[in-house]
Each structure stands twice: as C-alpha cells, then as structure tokens.
Scaffold this motif. Sequence first.
Motif, PDB file in Angstrom:
ATOM      1  N   UNK A   1     -53.949  61.520 -17.993  1.00  0.00           N
ATOM      2  CA  UNK A   1     -52.948  61.194 -18.977  1.00  0.00           C
ATOM      3  C   UNK A   1     -53.088  62.089 -20.202  1.00  0.00           C
ATOM      4  N   UNK A   2     -54.303  62.326 -20.634  1.00  0.00           N
ATOM      5  CA  UNK A   2     -54.515  63.148 -21.809  1.00  0.00           C
ATOM      6  C   UNK A   2     -53.952  64.545 -21.665  1.00  0.00           C
ATOM      7  N   UNK A   3     -54.101  65.132 -20.479  1.00  0.00           N
ATOM      8  CA  UNK A   3     -53.584  66.486 -20.256  1.00  0.00           C
ATOM      9  C   UNK A   3     -52.080  66.551 -20.467  1.00  0.00           C
ATOM     10  N   UNK A   4     -51.373  65.533 -20.051  1.00  0.00           N
ATOM     11  CA  UNK A   4     -49.922  65.514 -20.217  1.00  0.00           C
ATOM     12  C   UNK A   4     -49.525  65.588 -21.687  1.00  0.00           C
ATOM     13  N   UNK A   5     -50.359  65.032 -22.546  1.00  0.00           N
ATOM     14  CA  UNK A   5     -50.067  65.015 -23.978  1.00  0.00           C
ATOM     15  C   UNK A   5     -50.782  66.127 -24.737  1.00  0.00           C
ATOM     16  N   UNK A   6     -51.482  67.000 -24.030  1.00  0.00           N
ATOM     17  CA  UNK A   6     -52.218  68.076 -24.680  1.00  0.00           C
ATOM     18  C   UNK A   6     -53.457  67.581 -25.393  1.00  0.00           C
ATOM     19  N   UNK A   7     -54.068  66.535 -24.876  1.00  0.00           N
ATOM     20  CA  UNK A   7     -55.229  65.914 -25.508  1.00  0.00           C
ATOM     21  C   UNK A   7     -56.449  65.938 -24.599  1.00  0.00           C
TER      22      UNK A   7
ATOM     23  N   UNK B   1     -50.247  55.400 -27.843  1.00  0.00           N
ATOM     24  CA  UNK B   1     -49.113  54.492 -27.663  1.00  0.00           C
ATOM     25  C   UNK B   1     -48.782  54.344 -26.170  1.00  0.00           C
ATOM     26  N   UNK B   2     -48.658  55.461 -25.480  1.00  0.00           N
ATOM     27  CA  UNK B   2     -48.317  55.427 -24.049  1.00  0.00           C
ATOM     28  C   UNK B   2     -49.394  54.697 -23.261  1.00  0.00           C
TER      29      UNK B   2
ATOM     30  N   UNK C   1     -50.331  53.604 -10.594  1.00  0.00           N
ATOM     31  CA  UNK C   1     -50.651  54.764 -11.433  1.00  0.00           C
ATOM     32  C   UNK C   1     -50.055  56.036 -10.829  1.00  0.00           C
ATOM     33  N   UNK C   2     -50.103  56.181  -9.519  1.00  0.00           N
ATOM     34  CA  UNK C   2     -49.500  57.359  -8.875  1.00  0.00           C
ATOM     35  C   UNK C   2     -48.009  57.447  -9.183  1.00  0.00           C
TER      36      UNK C   2
ATOM     37  N   UNK D   1     -43.720  59.991 -14.640  1.00  0.00           N
ATOM     38  CA  UNK D   1     -43.037  59.525 -15.845  1.00  0.00           C
ATOM     39  C   UNK D   1     -43.775  59.963 -17.095  1.00  0.00           C
ATOM     40  N   UNK D   2     -45.090  59.955 -17.033  1.00  0.00           N
ATOM     41  CA  UNK D   2     -45.891  60.352 -18.189  1.00  0.00           C
ATOM     42  C   UNK D   2     -45.648  61.821 -18.507  1.00  0.00           C
ATOM     43  N   UNK D   3     -45.640  62.652 -17.488  1.00  0.00           N
ATOM     44  CA  UNK D   3     -45.429  64.089 -17.702  1.00  0.00           C
ATOM     45  C   UNK D   3     -44.064  64.350 -18.346  1.00  0.00           C
ATOM     46  N   UNK D   4     -43.047  63.646 -17.912  1.00  0.00           N
ATOM     47  CA  UNK D   4     -41.708  63.818 -18.495  1.00  0.00           C
ATOM     48  C   UNK D   4     -41.661  63.290 -19.921  1.00  0.00           C
ATOM     49  N   UNK D   5     -42.340  62.207 -20.180  1.00  0.00           N
ATOM     50  CA  UNK D   5     -42.340  61.577 -21.500  1.00  0.00           C
ATOM     51  C   UNK D   5     -43.071  62.441 -22.523  1.00  0.00           C
TER      52      UNK D   5
END
Length: 161
Positions: free
Chosen positions: A1-7, A34-35, A75-76, A81-85
Amino acid sequence: MGESFGCEIVFNRSLSAGYWTFIGYGPAPEIATYAYKVLLRQLKKARAEYQKRECKRLIPASRIRRADLFCEGWVNAVASKIAKFAGSQRNTDALKAYMAKEYADLESLATRDRQAGKSLRSGDDNAHYAGYQSGKDAQLNHGVGGAADTPLSLGHTPQLS
C-alpha cells in the motif's frame, strides 16, 4: 500500500501496542494513513460478516483459516483500487536520504503465512473467491478536509491505533 502512495512503511512497537507509520513527501503520508484506516475498517467488518454467515459450523482453526483466505482475496481485489486512488509520485532520493538518516537501524519485519504447508480443503477456494468478490465493493473516496496545496514535511508520521 505504501508504494502506491510513494511512501515507506515502518512498524513501530510500544509497550501496549504497535502501529504503522507512513513516511513520505507532501500529503502522501496523510492520504496513505486515511486510506489504510478506511480500508482496514471495511476489511474487519467484511471479515466479521463472512465468519458469521459462512463459518458457523466450523471448528475455530478452520474458521480462522477461512477468514484469513477471505481477507487475502479481499486485499487482492482492493489493490487495484488503491493504485488508482493514490496516483502519487515517489520522491525516491529524498525519501532514501531521510530513511537512512532517521531509520538507519531499521530491521525487517518477518511475516508469517498461517497457510504455509497446509493443503487446501473444500471451501477454502470459495472463501478466497468470496473475499475477492467482497473486496470489489470496497469504497475509498478522497477526503474533503485537507488543502491539496499545503505540503507536509518529509517524514510525517501519523499514528494508527
């Protein structure tokens, strides 16, 4: 999840509990937190509903195994959705420098797979599929409380409980 947000994600332990910290640049850590909170709440609710509906007659070990497989499927489904968000760009050089300075002695957190070495039983595939189907319905909307042009400092570390 962190990678999707650059974290980067760091797990911190305290005496009473542990929490995840998202470290990144700009508003990314706050958005990732938040996500995470929103999706974790939805996952816990979906897991409880699944166990109540589908695992009534199972022994505790089987109930946990099926619920874990349900969560894995959920989660899969939510990952795309996380990547798009997120849509965040990662400031790799600054993040690496910060992590090297502030978290030089960071250790890897070993994960464990409770399904490792176990053969699937009837219903286990159905549990994973049910989780995937349920995860498609997960909702993640952009927050309305923050200003997009107010940058947060590198290393912003919101605590999760």
